[in-house]
Every structure is written in structure tokens, then in C-alpha cells.
Design an enzyme around this catalytic site. Structure first.
Site, PDB file in Angstrom:
ATOM      1  N   VAL A   1       0.821  -1.201   0.000  1.00  0.00           N
ATOM      2  CA  VAL A   1       0.000   0.000   0.000  1.00  0.00           C
ATOM      3  C   VAL A   1       0.863   1.262   0.000  1.00  0.00           C
ATOM      4  CG1 VAL A   1      -1.640   1.323   1.350  1.00  0.00           C
ATOM      5  CG2 VAL A   1      -1.911  -1.150   1.123  1.00  0.00           C
ATOM      6  N   ALA A   2       1.925   1.212   0.784  1.00  0.00           N
ATOM      7  CA  ALA A   2       2.776   2.392   0.880  1.00  0.00           C
ATOM      8  C   ALA A   2       3.520   2.643  -0.421  1.00  0.00           C
ATOM      9  CB  ALA A   2       3.765   2.218   2.014  1.00  0.00           C
TER      10      ALA A   2
ATOM     11  N   ASP B   1      -9.465  26.302 -43.217  1.00  0.00           N
ATOM     12  CA  ASP B   1      -8.289  26.057 -42.384  1.00  0.00           C
ATOM     13  C   ASP B   1      -8.424  24.752 -41.604  1.00  0.00           C
ATOM     14  OD1 ASP B   1      -6.604  28.158 -42.971  1.00  0.00           O
ATOM     15  OD2 ASP B   1      -7.603  29.522 -41.587  1.00  0.00           O
TER      16      ASP B   1
ATOM     17  N   ASN C   1       1.207   6.971   4.347  1.00  0.00           N
ATOM     18  CA  ASN C   1       0.725   7.046   2.991  1.00  0.00           C
ATOM     19  C   ASN C   1      -0.370   8.098   2.833  1.00  0.00           C
ATOM     20  OD1 ASN C   1       1.030   5.990   0.482  1.00  0.00           O
ATOM     21  ND2 ASN C   1      -0.794   4.721   0.655  1.00  0.00           N
TER      22      ASN C   1
ATOM     23  N   ASP D   1      -8.380  30.469 -38.946  1.00  0.00           N
ATOM     24  CA  ASP D   1      -9.691  31.006 -38.604  1.00  0.00           C
ATOM     25  C   ASP D   1     -10.766  30.663 -39.615  1.00  0.00           C
ATOM     26  OD1 ASP D   1      -8.592  32.603 -40.525  1.00  0.00           O
ATOM     27  OD2 ASP D   1      -8.452  34.391 -39.282  1.00  0.00           O
TER      28      ASP D   1
ATOM     29  N   ILE E   1       2.770   1.548  -3.581  1.00  0.00           N
ATOM     30  CA  ILE E   1       2.011   1.722  -4.822  1.00  0.00           C
ATOM     31  C   ILE E   1       1.590   3.190  -4.959  1.00  0.00           C
ATOM     32  CG2 ILE E   1      -0.171   1.190  -5.946  1.00  0.00           C
ATOM     33  CD1 ILE E   1       0.090  -1.632  -4.770  1.00  0.00           C
TER      34      ILE E   1
ATOM     35  N   ASP F   1      -0.873  32.909 -38.204  1.00  0.00           N
ATOM     36  CA  ASP F   1      -1.420  33.906 -39.119  1.00  0.00           C
ATOM     37  C   ASP F   1      -0.808  35.248 -38.758  1.00  0.00           C
ATOM     38  OD1 ASP F   1      -3.142  32.158 -40.259  1.00  0.00           O
ATOM     39  OD2 ASP F   1      -4.903  32.788 -39.115  1.00  0.00           O
TER      40      ASP F   1
ATOM     41  N   GLU G   1      -0.744   5.067  -5.799  1.00  0.00           N
ATOM     42  CA  GLU G   1      -2.145   5.130  -6.218  1.00  0.00           C
ATOM     43  C   GLU G   1      -2.613   6.575  -6.383  1.00  0.00           C
ATOM     44  OE1 GLU G   1      -1.247   4.279  -3.275  1.00  0.00           O
ATOM     45  OE2 GLU G   1      -2.412   5.411  -1.811  1.00  0.00           O
TER      46      GLU G   1
ATOM     47  N   THR H   1       0.925  12.089   4.786  1.00  0.00           N
ATOM     48  CA  THR H   1       1.959  12.901   4.161  1.00  0.00           C
ATOM     49  C   THR H   1       1.849  12.884   2.648  1.00  0.00           C
ATOM     50  OG1 THR H   1       3.351  11.026   4.544  1.00  0.00           O
ATOM     51  CG2 THR H   1       3.592  12.880   6.013  1.00  0.00           C
TER      52      THR H   1
HETATM   53  P1  ATP Z   1      -3.650  36.322 -42.396  1.00  0.00           P
HETATM   54  O1  ATP Z   1      -3.801  34.999 -43.073  1.00  0.00           O
HETATM   55  O2  ATP Z   1      -2.323  36.602 -41.862  1.00  0.00           O
HETATM   56  O3  ATP Z   1      -4.770  36.661 -41.466  1.00  0.00           O
HETATM   57  P2  ATP Z   1      -4.640  38.374 -44.134  1.00  0.00           P
HETATM   58  O4  ATP Z   1      -5.805  38.578 -43.249  1.00  0.00           O
HETATM   59  O5  ATP Z   1      -3.802  39.555 -44.410  1.00  0.00           O
HETATM   60  O6  ATP Z   1      -3.691  37.266 -43.675  1.00  0.00           O
HETATM   61  P3  ATP Z   1      -6.491  37.948 -46.249  1.00  0.00           P
HETATM   62  O7  ATP Z   1      -7.567  38.413 -45.368  1.00  0.00           O
HETATM   63  O8  ATP Z   1      -6.664  36.730 -47.059  1.00  0.00           O
HETATM   64  O9  ATP Z   1      -5.151  37.748 -45.490  1.00  0.00           O
HETATM   65  O10 ATP Z   1      -6.166  39.152 -47.215  1.00  0.00           O
HETATM   66  C1  ATP Z   1      -5.435  38.979 -48.370  1.00  0.00           C
HETATM   67  C2  ATP Z   1      -5.494  40.239 -49.205  1.00  0.00           C
HETATM   68  O11 ATP Z   1      -6.835  40.493 -49.586  1.00  0.00           O
HETATM   69  C3  ATP Z   1      -5.034  41.475 -48.467  1.00  0.00           C
HETATM   70  O12 ATP Z   1      -3.666  41.684 -48.644  1.00  0.00           O
HETATM   71  C4  ATP Z   1      -5.847  42.577 -49.109  1.00  0.00           C
HETATM   72  O13 ATP Z   1      -5.183  43.048 -50.265  1.00  0.00           O
HETATM   73  C5  ATP Z   1      -7.099  41.884 -49.555  1.00  0.00           C
HETATM   74  N1  ATP Z   1      -8.202  42.123 -48.625  1.00  0.00           N
HETATM   75  C6  ATP Z   1      -8.228  41.914 -47.298  1.00  0.00           C
HETATM   76  N2  ATP Z   1      -9.399  42.219 -46.753  1.00  0.00           N
HETATM   77  C7  ATP Z   1     -10.181  42.650 -47.759  1.00  0.00           C
HETATM   78  C8  ATP Z   1     -11.535  43.127 -47.878  1.00  0.00           C
HETATM   79  N3  ATP Z   1     -12.343  43.195 -46.810  1.00  0.00           N
HETATM   80  N4  ATP Z   1     -11.974  43.490 -49.094  1.00  0.00           N
HETATM   81  C9  ATP Z   1     -11.198  43.381 -50.157  1.00  0.00           C
HETATM   82  N5  ATP Z   1      -9.928  42.967 -50.133  1.00  0.00           N
HETATM   83  C10 ATP Z   1      -9.413  42.602 -48.961  1.00  0.00           C
END
Ligand code: ATP
Length: 891
Positions: free
Chosen positions: A278-279, A635, A725, A631, A281, A325, A283, A728
Site C-alpha cells: 500500500v505504501a 483552415d 501514505n 480562422d 504503490i 497567421d 495510487e 503525508t
Molecule cells: P492572415 O492569413 O495573416 O490573417 P490576411 O488577413 O492579411 O492574412 P487575407 O484576409 O486573405 O489575409 O487578405 C489577403 C489580401 O486580400 C489582403 O492583402 C488585401 O489586399 C485583400 N483584402 C483583405 N481584406 C479585404 C476586404 N475586406 N476586401 C477586399 N480585399 C481585402
């Protein structure tokens, strides 16, 4: 009722709602009437199950069997001690596990999906559980449809309905009435069903069914929440503890036989062997691991990282590469337009943040923007090809929507354009929202009897669709891209703007048409805007920290290569010489070529989610432990492929969150770094507990064997071993799970993931300490016997020696290399308190009459106390010397 067959007007009538949505009051009424919009009732924590679980361990079975045999042997006091031990053990285990379970649940609740609805006529975020029939819901790419919804407005909406229909291709949806009868769910194209995933586009719809009344609810009646999966570490530890258990049992069997050979009675030897088992193991170890993981999880939550899968806690500790990102994670995602190019002139923009205050300069001098209509055109497109807004709250400028778009509104306002007036003058008729994969956004507007398409997006993408500039010249893509590049070198994020007048009276626009780019339908290039997105200062610090912790940080961004490189340098991820790999280059590479590249490239630009997946796979082939952020909907594969998928809590889609192991509530890179730190601490602490428990367990068996060798009585009765056991061990091992982390935790390289709990150092030290403790106990025991103490008193001395050895061993365990004199006594208050409690309990054990009677103890003298403390202190001296030597070798 077939919702798909009736018009939106009829639906509004039937559900007593309107396109402005319900009022909050009405929604609350309906929530009471229809119940929460969820599929299963959350299962309550089953207390009884947790309590019973404490008994379900081979180690406890041994104790129970021993208890029963002890009753049969009529040793009632010992039997009650054994059963008390079992129950106390279960109670401690129960409370620890219950608390751990509670905190994990609390974290889960923080991750309930949200839904965007119109309530009282304004857009609101609510939890999807609060949705009621009649609510107007907004759908956008990446979310899971929160209820059954009849669509009333759609823009390029595609939904993945595989969960309902098995069809793996996304279905295009619309909002028109369908007259046919008896359609399957898959054919009801104007409906969105709960649980399906919006792959792209936008939509607005009325909630028609919620909770168990939805299609999914009906087929999913029996769906249960997935059981929480155990962390591999928990499995490993349980196996480890069981293996040690078997080892100990065999040792005790040998002990038993040896005892009989030297003439001890069967009964005594049985009791002794059981007590020794017991001591020895461990547990407590599995419970402590659960506690250590739970402590880690809640510390991570304090640093904005919510663990969704427990294994992440231990894997984080051995992470070698973090792929992050850029926008919003490494940078602040607070955009401010700094330069504008109108096809001829370059303008600088003053001011910072979202306050529309600041001059527009040309050649260093303020200009009157109203006089420069090319400049105004660029700004107007930015203002109107836009889904976001800027508003004032308590005197402060705030934004709603995408920061990139908000920055464009602000730059237009700085030039004197009023969002309200412009929206009135150029009525928006249709929209194609921005999607990273597409790279641009487009809107259709009506103005003075004419129609215009406005487009904004990544320069390469927009220029592909342009045929002329606004001065009537043929488009010079090289010159414009050169311009964009010059801005990008300053770390600016660049967007290009274009437009076209449309002759036809159209009401809709499609990507196909916009991308056609022939002489008739080609766009006219209007200009560029470049905005800064400053690096997060805490990300710079965290990247430095990662470097010294031996972790490589890699930026994987959708932004332009030059911008990414400039920001990478500001962040300290890359230097002037570093190479950037773009999505296009990556596309042309074979996996083999990429495999060699990933070792040296730290910045990937203009990459798509598929590229991210390939990068993760190749990094893994190098044996790296990869954490990656994401995001978007697409992805998910990369998040799943990585050892640790990290989703963004604020900007992340439901799909990304569901695919992830961890969610960052603040989208901040620094939170990942904190989580890595906590992950390392958890593992360290489990090691500390192991190093505390194993040697003391080994010592209890060894000391009995030693006593036999010296032909003296066994130094403790079984009840006493159980006491040690319980009192402590159980107090201190749990306290050690709360250790705050050592100084070196972030300066040493990541732990080899293959390395087990017991490292070589721990095995060697276990042998030394185990031998030392057993020798010390037997020495004190014989010493007492020789100074004419009674056997009871000598045993009391032996037990107390053991207790104080453990006392000091708990301190030793606080660090593998660091001297305990350098660690603050109070940095782990739990340990400090547990030691005080153990001391008081031990005094009671010696001096309280009832306990004396139960445990057959006797008061001991001052001299005995001196011996006990002096001998027990030796374990500190020996381990300190060992640490000192190892520190020197390590250097
Ligand atoms: P990450 O992947 O690091 O978040 P990010 O957000 O810069 O990158 P995207 O959002 O794909 O990547 O943007 C890519 C490109 O699209 C930008 O460099 C910009 O030129 C264009 N872009 C971003 N947002 C808009 C928008 N709301 N309308 C039109 N063009 C955009």
C-alpha cells in the site's frame, strides 16, 4: 407545414415577425414557450459516478482484499485503518476530480456558438441557444447553421449539408419560393438546416424551427455528446502506476516469503507485506495527473487560451514550431490608411486610429480632396464597396465589422465624404462579399439612373480584371504593381480599387461576369490604398521568448509577400536576408522540394489554406511538433493535421473552432506563448510528483527488507504505513501539482516528446534517495532500540523519520537542478500549508491518546526528535550535492 413553399411575407405572418426581427421582450417570451435551442440537455456531472470511479483501480482492490483478510484475522483496528484509508483516498480523489471536471465544463461553456440576429431592429450577437422561431438570423461563411431557417435573402450562399444528406459537395442556395410538393431536405434550396455548414456567401433568414424540432434534432434524438477523451499523458501515467504496482506486489510477495523463512508469523508477514504494498504503490499518481492537467487548463484560460482537447496541454509543452497567421494574431488588426495612389499622384494620409481626423497631403502639403476627383473616386469605392461601419460611442470612434474596411471608411471621411450621404447617392443593389480565397469584393450600385460595379481587393487580383485606368489609358500593370510594392516595403497592407459602368438594368452580379475581363466588361483601375497594421508589442516579446525557448515561429499569411516580409522584420521573425515563399511558388513545388524548404523559410505569403496544410505536413516530416493557427472554414484540415490546431476565438469560424485543439479568446499570439509555458509546467509538475512519490515508496519496502537483514523487528506496523501514505503523501503530492513553474522553464529547449515521465536523472536520483531514506529509517530505529526504548517507541521514531524524510523530499522535488534554497518558500502556498498540516497531524499521531491507541505509538524524547531531524535532513544535503554536480556537468 412546408416552409419552403410559402413566401417570406406569409412566413412573417405565420410566425408573427417582420424583416426587422423580434423585440427582445417577445424573444424572451418565446424562449420560455419553445425552450432553449439545443439538441441535448447538458448532462449533469454525475457525482456518484465520480465517487465510485475512485474505487475502480487495481490498487484499491488490493487494499480492500487486504482489509477483508484483516477482519478475518480479527485484527479489527488494522482493518478499520485500512478501510479508513480506502475511504479517505476516495474522498480526496473525488473532490479533486469533481473540481477538475467542473472547471473543464466551465471552459466548455465559454465556447458555446454565437449567432448573429436582428433584435429590436439592430444586429446583435447572442448565443445560438437563445434563438427562437421568428428570429431573423444572418448567415456568413464558416458558421454552423444554428437552427432551421427559411432563407429570405442570399448572396452566393453555399452550404455543406453532408451531415444531413451525405452529399459531400456544397449546395447552392437561394431565397425564392419553391412550389413543388414533397421535396427532400436536400432539394429544399431555400432552406438552411441546423448543423449544416455555410461554406461561402451570406444570407438572411427567418428561424422556423429550433432545438429538437429541427430536422437535425429529429434524427439526432439519440445523439450524445462525445465523451471527453483522456489525454495520452493520463493513459501513460495510469499504465506507469499499474506497472509499478505489479512490481511492488511481486516485491511484497518476495518479502512475505523471506519473512516466513526467517521465522516471522504468517499473520504478521501478511499484514506487513500488505502495508508495504500500500505504501509503495503510487495510487495517488493518476489523480494528481488529472489535477495537474486541470490546473494547467485553468491557468491557460487565464491567459486567454481555452483548451478544447486535453492532450493539447502536454503537447504544447513540447512544441517546436508555431505557424501563425499575421493579421490580428501577430499584428493588432487596427488598420489606418497611410497612402493613397490615384493612378497618377501619391497622397499621404495623416492621423491614426479610427478617428476621421487628419489631412491628406501631396508632396508634403495639405490638399483639398474635393478638387481631386480621381482621389475621391478611389476613396468612394473604398467607402461603398464595404460591409463595415464606424460609429461613435462615449466620444470614442469604434468600428463594426472588418478593420481593413473600417480603415477605408475613415480615409474617405478624412477627405470629407459622408458615409450616409454617399450610401444614399449610390444605393447598393447587390454584393459579392470578400472571401480570402477569392481575393476581392464587389458591389453593384445605382446612381442617377446609371449602374456601377465597384471592386476592391488584393492588387494582383484586381489588376487581372482591369483593362484601363481612370485616365482612359490602357492598363500598365507593371507600373502599378511596382507602386504597390514600394508601399508594401513599408509594411503596408495594400488594396486596389476598380469600377465599371453597366448599361444593362441588372439586379444581381456574379463572380463569373466580373472576372470575364474582356473589352466590354473589363474594369477600370481607380487606385490603391495602403494601410498600416502595427505589430502587437506583446507578440514581439513572445517571439523573443519563443526563440530562447527553442521554438521557431513561422508566419503564414494571406497578405502580400513584401508586406509580410516587412512586418516579419518588425516582429523579429525574419531579417533582411530571409527568404519569403509565396503561394504561387509553393504551388509549383513538389512535396519533396517543399520538405527541404520548410527548414529555412519563416515567412509564407499569399498562401491559401491548402498550402498551409502542405506546410504543416512537411514540417511534421522533419519530426517537428507543430502548432498552427487558423480562422477560416478551409483552415480546418490544417488545424486537424497539426499536433495542435489553434483557432481564433474572435475572428474564427465555427468550423475552425470545432477542428481545433485550443481556442484563443483574444486572437493574440502572445497567448500561445503563455500556453506553451503552462504546458511545460504541467509536465514538469507531474515529474515532480513522481519524483516525490516513487523514492518514498521504494524506501518503505527497502526499509522492511533492511530490517530483516539486520534481524530486527519490522520498523512499522501496517496501520502506521497506511498513516504515512495518507497523511503525508496525499497532502503533498497534490500540492506539488500546483508548483508555479521554474525560472528555466522558458529558456530550455522543448522536451523530446518521446521522453517518458521518468528521465534518466529521475531514475538515478530515485535510487539514491530511496536507498538513503531506508537506511536512515533503519538507522534511527536500531538506534532507538539500542537506547532501550520500547518497540512501540522505536517504531514511532521510525515512522516519524519517514514522515520528515518525505517532508524534505517534497522540497527537493520542487526542482530538478535548482537548489531549494533559491526557491521561495511561499511561491507554492499549497505546499507550504500541506507541510504545516502534515506536521500538526504527525504531532497528533504521537501525542493524542486515541491516535496512540489506534496506531500503537508512544511519545518520543527530545533526543529522538534531534535524531529524526538530523537524519531526515541528510536527504536535502545529498540531493543538493547531486544537483550541484549535475549543474556543473550541464555547463
Ligand atoms: P492572415 O492569413 O495573416 O490573417 P490576411 O488577413 O492579411 O492574412 P487575407 O484576409 O486573405 O489575409 O487578405 C489577403 C489580401 O486580400 C489582403 O492583402 C488585401 O489586399 C485583400 N483584402 C483583405 N481584406 C479585404 C476586404 N475586406 N476586401 C477586399 N480585399 C481585402
Amino acid at each position: 407545414m412546408n416552409w419552403y413553399q410559402i413566401s417570406s411575407k406569409e412566413i412573417y405572418q405565420k410566425l408573427n415577425t417582420s424583416e426587422k426581427g423580434l423585440t427582445t421582450e417577445e424573444a424572451q417570451k418565446r424562449l420560455k414557450q419553445y425552450g432553449a435551442n439545443r439538441l441535448t440537455e447538458e448532462e449533469k456531472i454525475n457525482r456518484l459516478k465520480i465517487f465510485l470511479h475512485q474505487f475502480a483501480s487495481p490498487l484499491i482492490y488490493i487494499l480492500i482484499i487486504a482489509g477483508v483478510v484483516t477482519i478475518l484475522l480479527k485484527e479489527y483496528i488494522d482493518a478499520s485503518v485500512i478501510f479508513a484509508a480506502v475511504i479517505i483516498n476516495a474522498i480526496i480523489g473525488y473532490f479533486q476530480e469533481y473540481k477538475a471536471e467542473q472547471s473543464v465544463r466551465a471552459l466548455k461553456r465559454m465556447l458555446v456558438p454565437k449567432a448573429k440576429v436582428l433584435r429590436d431592429g439592430v444586429e446583435r450577437d447572442i448565443t445560438s441557444e437563445e434563438l427562437v422561431p421568428g428570429d431573423i438570423v444572418l448567415l456568413y461563411s464558416g458558421i454552423r447553421v444554428p437552427a432551421d431557417i427559411r432563407l429570405i435573402h442570399t448572396v452566393e450562399l453555399k452550404i455543406d449539408e453532408s451531415i444531413l444528406t451525405g452529399e459531400s459537395l456544397p449546395v447552392e442556395k437561394h431565397h425564392h419560393v419553391i412550389k413543388e410538393e414533397n421535396l427532400t431536405h436536400g432539394d429544399q434550396k431555400n432552406m438552411a438546416f441546423m448543423g449544416t455548414i455555410v461554406v461561402s456567401g451570406r444570407a438572411k433568414g427567418v428561424v422556423v424551427e429550433t432545438g429538437m424540432n429541427t430536422v437535425f434534432g429529429k434524427i439526432a434524438k439519440h445523439i450524445k455528446e462525445a465523451e471527453t477523451v483522456k489525454a495520452p499523458l493520463q493513459d501513460k501515467i495510469t499504465k506507469f502506476a499499474n506497472a509499478i504496482g505489479i512490481l511492488v506486489l511481486s516485491a511484497c510477495l518476495l518479502l512475505f516469503i523471506a519473512g516466513l523463512i526467517i521465522g516471522e508469523s504468517i499473520k504478521d508477514m501478511f499484514m506487513t507485506a500488505v502495508a508495504a504494498a500500500v505504501a509503495a504503490i503510487p495510487e495517488g499518481l493518476p489523480v494528481v495527473v488529472t489535477v495537474a492537467l486541470a490546473v494547467g487548463v485553468s491557468r491557460m484560460a487565464k491567459h486567454n487560451a481555452i483548451v478544447r482537447k486535453l492532450h493539447a496541454v502536454e503537447t504544447l509543452g513540447s512544441t517546436t514550431v508555431i505557424g501563425s497567421d499575421k493579421t490580428g494574431t501577430l499584428t493588432k488588426n487596427e488598420m489606418t490608411v497611410k497612402v493613397i495612389y490615384d493612378g497618377k499622384d501619391v497622397y499621404e494620409v495623416e492621423g491614426s486610429g479610427y478617428e476621421p481626423k487628419g489631412n491628406i497631403l501631396h508632396n508634403g502639403l495639405p490638399v483639398n480632396p474635393k478638387e481631386r476627383h480621381h482621389l475621391i473616386d478611389v476613396l468612394r469605392i473604398g467607402l461603398l464597396c464595404n460591409e463595415s461601419s464606424v460609429y461613435v460611442e462615449n466620444g470614442e470612434y469604434k468600428i463594426q465589422g472588418d478593420p481593413t474596411e473600417a480603415a477605408l471608411i475613415v480615409s474617405a471621411m478624412k477627405a470629407g465624404l459622408s458615409p450616409e450621404e454617399e450610401k444614399e447617392r449610390y444605393r447598393q443593389i447587390a454584393i459579392i462579399p470578400f472571401e480570402s480565397e477569392r481575393g476581392y469584393m464587389a458591389t453593384l450600385h445605382r446612381h442617377k439612373g446609371k449602374r456601377y460595379i465597384f471592386v476592391k481587393g488584393a492588387p494582383e487580383k484586381v489588376l487581372e480584371m482591369c483593362i484601363k485606368d481612370s485616365f482612359g489609358n490602357e492598363i500598365d500593370r507593371g507600373k502599378i504593381l511596382y507602386m504597390a510594392n514600394e508601399f508594401a516595403k513599408r509594411g503596408l497592407r495594400i488594396l486596389a480599387f476598380a469600377y465599371r459602368e453597366i448599361k444593362e438594368e441588372i439586379e444581381e452580379i456574379t463572380c463569373k461576369e466580373i472576372e470575364k475581363c474582356d473589352t466590354v466588361s473589363g474594369l477600370i483601375f481607380a487606385g490603391l490604398q495602403g494601410m498600416i497594421d502595427p505589430p502587437r508589442p506583446e507578440a514581439i516579446e513572445a517571439i523573443k521568448g519563443c526563440k530562447s525557448a527553442g521554438i521557431r515561429v513561422v508566419m503564414i499569411t494571406g497578405d502580400h509577400a513584401v508586406t509580410a516580409k516587412a512586418i516579419g522584420e518588425m516582429l523579429g521573425i525574419s531579417d533582411g536576408k530571409s527568404k519569403v515563399l509565396t503561394g504561387k511558388e509553393l504551388e509549383r513545388m513538389s512535396d519533396e522540394e517543399l520538405f527541404h524548404k520548410v527548414k529555412e523559410v519563416s515567412i509564407y505569403a499569399r498562401v491559401s489554406p491548402e498550402h498551409k496544410l502542405r506546410i504543416v505536413k512537411q514540417l511534421k516530416r522533419h519530426g517537428e511538433i507543430v502548432a498552427v493557427t487558423g480562422d477560416g472554414v478551409n483552415d480546418a484540415p490544417a488545424l486537424k493535421a497539426a499536433h495542435i490546431g489553434i483557432a481564433m476565438g474572435k475572428s474564427g469560424t465555427d468550423v475552425a473552432k470545432e477542428a481545433s485543439d485550443m481556442v484563443l479568446t483574444d486572437d493574440n499570439f502572445a497567448s500561445i506563448f503563455h500556453a506553451v509555458r503552462e504546458g511545460r509546467i504541467v509536465f514538469d509538475n507531474i515529474r515532480k510528483v513522481t519524483f516525490f512519490l516513487i523514492p518514498t515508496g521504494v524506501a518503505s519496502i527497502l526499509s522492511i527488507i533492511l530490517a530483516m537483514l539486520f534481524s530486527v523487528p519490522i520498523p512499522y506496523v501496517p496501520a502506521q504505513i497506511l498513516w504515512i501514505n495518507l497523511v503525508t503523501n496525499a497532502l503533498q503530492d497534490i500540492a506539488l501539482a500546483f508548483e508555479p513553474g521554474e525560472k528555466g522553464v522558458l529558456t530550455s529547449p522543448p522536451r523530446d516528446p518521446k521522453e517518458g515521465i521518468m528521465s534518466r536523472l529521475l531514475i538515478e536520483r530515485t535510487i539514491i534517495v530511496g536507498a538513503l531514506i531506508s537506511a536512515g529509517i533503519v538507522f534511527n530505529f536500531i538506534n532507538a532500540l539500542e537506547s532501550d526504548a520500547s518497540l512501540e517507541r522505536a517504531r514511532t521514531v521510525a515512522v516519524t523519520t519517514m514522515v520528515f524524510f518525505q517532508f524534505f523530499q517534497a522540497w527537493n522535488s520542487r526542482s530538478e537542478y535548482e537548489s531549494i534554497f533559491k526557491i521561495s518558500l511561499l511561491s507554492n502556498p499549497f505546499l507550504f500549508l500541506s507541510l504545516i498540516a502534515a506536521t500538526i497531524a504527525q504531532l497528533a499521531f504521537i501525542y493524542v491518546p486515541t491516535l496512540q491507541w489506534i496506531f500503537r505509538t508512544e511519545p518520543i524524547s527530545i533526543k529522538d526528535w534531534q535524531n529524526i531531524l538530523l537524519v531526515a535532513l541528510s536527504v536535502i544535503i545529498v540531493v543538493e550535492i547531486d544537483k550541484w554536480l549535475r549543474r556543473r556537468w550541464r555547463k
